[in-house]
Write a protein that holds these residues in place. Sequence first.
Motif, PDB file in Angstrom:
ATOM      1  N   ALA A  27       0.856  -1.183   0.000  1.00 61.23           N
ATOM      2  CA  ALA A  27       0.000   0.000   0.000  1.00 61.23           C
ATOM      3  C   ALA A  27       0.892   1.233   0.000  1.00 61.23           C
ATOM      4  CB  ALA A  27      -0.911   0.002   1.222  1.00 61.23           C
ATOM      5  N   VAL A  28       0.435   2.271  -0.686  1.00 58.06           N
ATOM      6  CA  VAL A  28       1.145   3.552  -0.738  1.00 58.06           C
ATOM      7  C   VAL A  28       0.142   4.647  -0.408  1.00 58.06           C
ATOM      8  CG1 VAL A  28       2.408   5.166  -2.227  1.00 58.06           C
ATOM      9  CG2 VAL A  28       2.692   2.720  -2.559  1.00 58.06           C
ATOM     10  N   ARG A  29       0.560   5.613   0.419  1.00 59.25           N
ATOM     11  CA  ARG A  29      -0.309   6.759   0.695  1.00 59.25           C
ATOM     12  C   ARG A  29       0.273   7.990   0.018  1.00 59.25           C
ATOM     13  NH1 ARG A  29      -4.236   7.332   3.982  1.00 59.25           N
ATOM     14  NH2 ARG A  29      -3.621   5.869   5.609  1.00 59.25           N
ATOM     15  N   ARG A  30      -0.596   8.662  -0.753  1.00 62.96           N
ATOM     16  CA  ARG A  30      -0.204   9.900  -1.421  1.00 62.96           C
ATOM     17  C   ARG A  30      -1.367  10.870  -1.352  1.00 62.96           C
ATOM     18  NH1 ARG A  30       3.603  11.440  -5.858  1.00 62.96           N
ATOM     19  NH2 ARG A  30       2.668  13.272  -6.771  1.00 62.96           N
ATOM     20  N   GLU A  31      -1.099  12.069  -0.863  1.00 62.91           N
ATOM     21  CA  GLU A  31      -2.116  13.129  -0.722  1.00 62.91           C
ATOM     22  C   GLU A  31      -3.367  12.597  -0.031  1.00 62.91           C
ATOM     23  OE1 GLU A  31      -2.615  15.038  -4.524  1.00 62.91           O
ATOM     24  OE2 GLU A  31      -0.522  15.684  -4.558  1.00 62.91           O
ATOM     25  N   VAL A  33      -4.629   9.627   0.122  1.00 59.46           N
ATOM     26  CA  VAL A  33      -5.305   8.480  -0.493  1.00 59.46           C
ATOM     27  C   VAL A  33      -4.385   7.257  -0.441  1.00 59.46           C
ATOM     28  CG1 VAL A  33      -6.359   7.585  -2.607  1.00 59.46           C
ATOM     29  CG2 VAL A  33      -6.582  10.013  -2.031  1.00 59.46           C
ATOM     30  N   ALA A  34      -4.959   6.112  -0.094  1.00 62.46           N
ATOM     31  CA  ALA A  34      -4.197   4.856  -0.080  1.00 62.46           C
ATOM     32  C   ALA A  34      -4.446   4.105  -1.384  1.00 62.46           C
ATOM     33  CB  ALA A  34      -4.610   3.999   1.104  1.00 62.46           C
ATOM     34  N   TYR A  35      -3.353   3.611  -1.989  1.00 61.20           N
ATOM     35  CA  TYR A  35      -3.397   2.818  -3.214  1.00 61.20           C
ATOM     36  C   TYR A  35      -2.824   1.436  -2.898  1.00 61.20           C
ATOM     37  CZ  TYR A  35      -4.001   7.413  -5.337  1.00 61.20           C
ATOM     38  OH  TYR A  35      -4.461   8.663  -5.648  1.00 61.20           O
ATOM     39  N   PHE A  36      -3.377   0.405  -3.545  1.00 61.65           N
ATOM     40  CA  PHE A  36      -2.989  -0.975  -3.250  1.00 61.65           C
ATOM     41  C   PHE A  36      -2.572  -1.688  -4.534  1.00 61.65           C
ATOM     42  CE2 PHE A  36      -6.343   0.529  -0.488  1.00 61.65           C
ATOM     43  CZ  PHE A  36      -5.835   0.286   0.782  1.00 61.65           C
ATOM     44  N   TYR A  37      -1.443  -2.410  -4.466  1.00 59.90           N
ATOM     45  CA  TYR A  37      -0.918  -3.124  -5.630  1.00 59.90           C
ATOM     46  C   TYR A  37      -0.346  -4.472  -5.227  1.00 59.90           C
ATOM     47  CZ  TYR A  37      -1.127   1.365  -8.028  1.00 59.90           C
ATOM     48  OH  TYR A  37      -1.565   2.544  -8.575  1.00 59.90           O
ATOM     49  N   ILE A  38      -0.335  -5.409  -6.170  1.00 57.38           N
ATOM     50  CA  ILE A  38       0.397  -6.655  -5.995  1.00 57.38           C
ATOM     51  C   ILE A  38       1.886  -6.319  -6.070  1.00 57.38           C
ATOM     52  CG2 ILE A  38       0.931  -8.889  -7.058  1.00 57.38           C
ATOM     53  CD1 ILE A  38      -2.021  -9.149  -7.729  1.00 57.38           C
ATOM     54  N   LEU A  92      -5.098  -3.389  -6.819  1.00 58.38           N
ATOM     55  CA  LEU A  92      -6.087  -4.143  -6.063  1.00 58.38           C
ATOM     56  C   LEU A  92      -7.133  -3.184  -5.521  1.00 58.38           C
ATOM     57  CD1 LEU A  92      -3.626  -6.366  -4.013  1.00 58.38           C
ATOM     58  CD2 LEU A  92      -5.115  -7.140  -5.864  1.00 58.38           C
ATOM     59  N   PRO A  93      -8.405  -3.577  -5.552  1.00 59.65           N
ATOM     60  CA  PRO A  93      -9.421  -2.724  -4.946  1.00 59.65           C
ATOM     61  C   PRO A  93      -9.251  -2.713  -3.432  1.00 59.65           C
ATOM     62  CG  PRO A  93     -10.410  -4.766  -5.770  1.00 59.65           C
ATOM     63  CD  PRO A  93      -8.964  -4.785  -6.166  1.00 59.65           C
ATOM     64  N   GLY A  94      -9.367  -1.545  -2.860  1.00 55.85           N
ATOM     65  CA  GLY A  94      -9.235  -1.416  -1.415  1.00 55.85           C
ATOM     66  C   GLY A  94     -10.025  -0.222  -0.927  1.00 55.85           C
ATOM     67  N   ARG A  95     -10.064  -0.094   0.384  1.00 62.63           N
ATOM     68  CA  ARG A  95     -10.772   1.044   0.970  1.00 62.63           C
ATOM     69  C   ARG A  95     -10.147   1.365   2.315  1.00 62.63           C
ATOM     70  NH1 ARG A  95     -14.347  -0.874   4.969  1.00 62.63           N
ATOM     71  NH2 ARG A  95     -14.904  -3.051   4.714  1.00 62.63           N
ATOM     72  N   GLU A  96     -10.497   2.531   2.805  1.00 58.04           N
ATOM     73  CA  GLU A  96     -10.058   2.949   4.125  1.00 58.04           C
ATOM     74  C   GLU A  96     -11.275   3.431   4.900  1.00 58.04           C
ATOM     75  OE1 GLU A  96      -6.510   5.631   6.123  1.00 58.04           O
ATOM     76  OE2 GLU A  96      -6.957   5.882   4.004  1.00 58.04           O
ATOM     77  N   ASP A  97     -11.402   2.950   6.127  1.00 52.33           N
ATOM     78  CA  ASP A  97     -12.503   3.401   6.980  1.00 52.33           C
ATOM     79  C   ASP A  97     -11.954   3.702   8.379  1.00 52.33           C
ATOM     80  OD1 ASP A  97     -12.217   0.928   8.294  1.00 52.33           O
ATOM     81  OD2 ASP A  97     -13.968   0.034   7.323  1.00 52.33           O
ATOM     82  N   GLU A  98     -12.856   3.867   9.363  1.00 52.93           N
ATOM     83  CA  GLU A  98     -12.399   4.236  10.711  1.00 52.93           C
ATOM     84  C   GLU A  98     -11.555   3.143  11.350  1.00 52.93           C
ATOM     85  OE1 GLU A  98     -16.193   2.260  10.554  1.00 52.93           O
ATOM     86  OE2 GLU A  98     -15.721   4.253   9.811  1.00 52.93           O
ATOM     87  N   GLN A  99     -11.641   1.910  10.892  1.00 52.73           N
ATOM     88  CA  GLN A  99     -10.841   0.814  11.444  1.00 52.73           C
ATOM     89  C   GLN A  99      -9.445   0.775  10.819  1.00 52.73           C
ATOM     90  OE1 GLN A  99     -13.897  -2.230  10.576  1.00 52.73           O
ATOM     91  NE2 GLN A  99     -13.588  -2.864  12.711  1.00 52.73           N
ATOM     92  N   GLY A 100      -9.346   1.161   9.552  1.00 53.20           N
ATOM     93  CA  GLY A 100      -8.050   1.138   8.881  1.00 53.20           C
ATOM     94  C   GLY A 100      -8.148   0.800   7.406  1.00 53.20           C
ATOM     95  N   LEU A 101      -7.105   0.138   6.901  1.00 57.35           N
ATOM     96  CA  LEU A 101      -6.989  -0.185   5.478  1.00 57.35           C
ATOM     97  C   LEU A 101      -7.453  -1.614   5.206  1.00 57.35           C
ATOM     98  CD1 LEU A 101      -3.454   1.319   4.828  1.00 57.35           C
ATOM     99  CD2 LEU A 101      -5.644   2.367   4.340  1.00 57.35           C
ATOM    100  N   TRP A 102      -8.216  -1.756   4.135  1.00 58.87           N
ATOM    101  CA  TRP A 102      -8.763  -3.059   3.715  1.00 58.87           C
ATOM    102  C   TRP A 102      -8.462  -3.262   2.237  1.00 58.87           C
ATOM    103  CZ3 TRP A 102     -11.712  -5.920   7.285  1.00 58.87           C
ATOM    104  CH2 TRP A 102     -12.034  -5.242   8.461  1.00 58.87           C
ATOM    105  N   VAL A 103      -8.242  -4.515   1.857  1.00 56.84           N
ATOM    106  CA  VAL A 103      -7.976  -4.809   0.450  1.00 56.84           C
ATOM    107  C   VAL A 103      -8.788  -6.021   0.021  1.00 56.84           C
ATOM    108  CG1 VAL A 103      -5.995  -6.353   0.840  1.00 56.84           C
ATOM    109  CG2 VAL A 103      -6.123  -5.001  -1.252  1.00 56.84           C
ATOM    110  N   GLN A 104      -9.169  -6.024  -1.254  1.00 59.40           N
ATOM    111  CA  GLN A 104      -9.894  -7.141  -1.854  1.00 59.40           C
ATOM    112  C   GLN A 104      -8.919  -7.972  -2.668  1.00 59.40           C
ATOM    113  OE1 GLN A 104     -13.637  -7.472  -2.008  1.00 59.40           O
ATOM    114  NE2 GLN A 104     -12.975  -9.528  -2.530  1.00 59.40           N
TER     115      GLN A 104
END
Length: 105
Positions: A27-31, A33-38, A92-104
């Motif tokens: 995962a990478v955070r930029r501005e 936003v979290a992005y997720f990759y293999i 990879l599809p992912g999201r961020e919520d109050e718990q943290g980072l999630w990935v599909q």
Amino acid sequence: MKFLCPSQALAPDSSLGFDVDGRKLFAVRREGVAYFYINRCPHRGVPLEWQTDQFLDPSASLIQCATHGALFLIESGECVAGPCAGQSLTALPGREDEQGLWVQL
């Protein structure tokens, strides 16, 4: 969705690697936003990081492959310099919520 980590674990302009069910990703955070990759370079199929959790170039503005120096856009995964120019990392599809980072996976 698989839980990766609390949001604060991924600092601004930083990256983190993960092994989820035997699959290497990052995962990478930029501005904000979290992005997720293999974690696999499209050129040789090798992991990208040069040290644990180090997926970014010195300016922290591009993802860099430690093996051949290929550079990828954080927002899209597109290779913009190096032996795999024009190819892309697998997002990879992912999201961020109050718990943290999630990935599909």
